[in-house]
Design a protein around this motif. Structure first.
Motif, PDB file in Angstrom:
ATOM      1  N   ALA A  30       2.168   1.842  -1.330  1.00  0.00           N
ATOM      2  CA  ALA A  30       0.798   1.647  -0.862  1.00  0.00           C
ATOM      3  C   ALA A  30       0.308   2.922  -0.182  1.00  0.00           C
ATOM      4  O   ALA A  30      -0.826   3.348  -0.384  1.00  0.00           O
ATOM      5  CB  ALA A  30       0.748   0.470   0.108  1.00  0.00           C
ATOM      6  N   MET A  31       1.156   3.551   0.597  1.00  0.00           N
ATOM      7  CA  MET A  31       0.791   4.778   1.280  1.00  0.00           C
ATOM      8  C   MET A  31       0.639   5.909   0.269  1.00  0.00           C
ATOM      9  O   MET A  31      -0.261   6.722   0.346  1.00  0.00           O
ATOM     10  CB  MET A  31       1.869   5.134   2.286  1.00  0.00           C
ATOM     11  CG  MET A  31       2.110   4.028   3.286  1.00  0.00           C
ATOM     12  SD  MET A  31       0.684   3.680   4.266  1.00  0.00           S
ATOM     13  CE  MET A  31       0.998   4.810   5.600  1.00  0.00           C
ATOM     14  N   ALA A  32       1.558   5.920  -0.680  1.00  0.00           N
ATOM     15  CA  ALA A  32       1.560   6.987  -1.681  1.00  0.00           C
ATOM     16  C   ALA A  32       0.287   6.951  -2.520  1.00  0.00           C
ATOM     17  O   ALA A  32      -0.215   7.982  -2.940  1.00  0.00           O
ATOM     18  CB  ALA A  32       2.781   6.835  -2.571  1.00  0.00           C
ATOM     19  N   ARG A  33      -0.223   5.778  -2.762  1.00  0.00           N
ATOM     20  CA  ARG A  33      -1.379   5.649  -3.658  1.00  0.00           C
ATOM     21  C   ARG A  33      -2.676   5.427  -2.919  1.00  0.00           C
ATOM     22  O   ARG A  33      -3.740   5.803  -3.374  1.00  0.00           O
ATOM     23  CB  ARG A  33      -1.133   4.478  -4.601  1.00  0.00           C
ATOM     24  CG  ARG A  33       0.040   4.768  -5.490  1.00  0.00           C
ATOM     25  CD  ARG A  33       0.220   3.669  -6.506  1.00  0.00           C
ATOM     26  NE  ARG A  33       1.327   4.018  -7.375  1.00  0.00           N
ATOM     27  CZ  ARG A  33       1.250   4.975  -8.302  1.00  0.00           C
ATOM     28  NH1 ARG A  33       0.152   5.665  -8.444  1.00  0.00           N
ATOM     29  NH2 ARG A  33       2.282   5.228  -9.043  1.00  0.00           N
ATOM     30  N   HIS A  34      -2.617   4.754  -1.778  1.00  0.00           N
ATOM     31  CA  HIS A  34      -3.869   4.381  -1.104  1.00  0.00           C
ATOM     32  C   HIS A  34      -3.872   4.809   0.358  1.00  0.00           C
ATOM     33  O   HIS A  34      -4.815   4.533   1.079  1.00  0.00           O
ATOM     34  CB  HIS A  34      -4.080   2.869  -1.213  1.00  0.00           C
ATOM     35  CG  HIS A  34      -4.028   2.361  -2.624  1.00  0.00           C
ATOM     36  ND1 HIS A  34      -5.114   2.413  -3.465  1.00  0.00           N
ATOM     37  CD2 HIS A  34      -3.013   1.826  -3.334  1.00  0.00           C
ATOM     38  CE1 HIS A  34      -4.764   1.907  -4.642  1.00  0.00           C
ATOM     39  NE2 HIS A  34      -3.494   1.557  -4.591  1.00  0.00           N
ATOM     40  N   GLY A  35      -2.794   5.427   0.805  1.00  0.00           N
ATOM     41  CA  GLY A  35      -2.687   5.774   2.220  1.00  0.00           C
ATOM     42  C   GLY A  35      -3.197   7.171   2.533  1.00  0.00           C
ATOM     43  O   GLY A  35      -2.893   7.730   3.573  1.00  0.00           O
ATOM     44  N   ALA A  36      -3.975   7.714   1.637  1.00  0.00           N
ATOM     45  CA  ALA A  36      -4.467   9.080   1.829  1.00  0.00           C
ATOM     46  C   ALA A  36      -5.444   9.164   3.000  1.00  0.00           C
ATOM     47  O   ALA A  36      -5.770  10.251   3.453  1.00  0.00           O
ATOM     48  CB  ALA A  36      -5.120   9.560   0.546  1.00  0.00           C
ATOM     49  N   ALA A  37      -5.884   8.012   3.498  1.00  0.00           N
ATOM     50  CA  ALA A  37      -6.891   8.016   4.565  1.00  0.00           C
ATOM     51  C   ALA A  37      -6.316   7.555   5.888  1.00  0.00           C
ATOM     52  O   ALA A  37      -7.038   7.264   6.819  1.00  0.00           O
ATOM     53  CB  ALA A  37      -8.056   7.119   4.144  1.00  0.00           C
TER      54      ALA A  37
END
Length: 106
Positions: free
Chosen positions: A43-50
């Motif tokens: 989840a962080m790898a794909r959507h945790g950029a923020a």
DNA sequence: TACTTGACATTTT
DNA sequence: AAAAATGCCAAGT
């Protein structure tokens, strides 16, 4: 969709709630949102950029293999208690347990 | 549709 | 104590 979309909101929310100079673990977040630690990492790898993903470390206190250099820089900047090795966080002092979110409160 | 990859954790050898 | 094997869920190829 998968469970990720469901927990993603809570997950990112918890990571954003991590106090400065403090860190949490994937397992803790996974447990807080009610899913396996693998989901948290992805989840962080794909959507945790923020979110401050650098405040999320492994159960051993070591940093994510992909960004540990950047994470260490953040820690030194925020005053996070790093281990003598400099490549891991002192969980004994910096561990922050996330509150249980989502539909599965303790 | 099946297999492989990926910011992990836990248990056993 | 360290290394290897297993379990987990989702996305990409």
């Amino acid at each position: 969709m998968g469970r990720l979309e469901e927990v993603l909101d809570d997950l990112l929310d918890l990571v954003e709630q991590v106090p400065r100079g403090r860190v949490t673990t994937y397992g803790a977040l996974g447990d807080a949102v009610g899913c396996g630690p693998r989901l948290v990492g992805n989840a962080m790898a794909r959507h945790g950029a923020a979110v401050p993903w650098w405040r999320v470390v492994r159960s051993d206190g070591s940093l994510p293999p992909s960004h540990r250099g950047e994470a260490v820089a953040r820690y030194r900047e925020e005053g996070t208690p790093l281990r003598r090795s400099g490549d891991a966080v002192d969980l004994a002092r910096a561990y922050w347990q996330p509150p249980v979110a989502g539909p599965a409160p303790a």
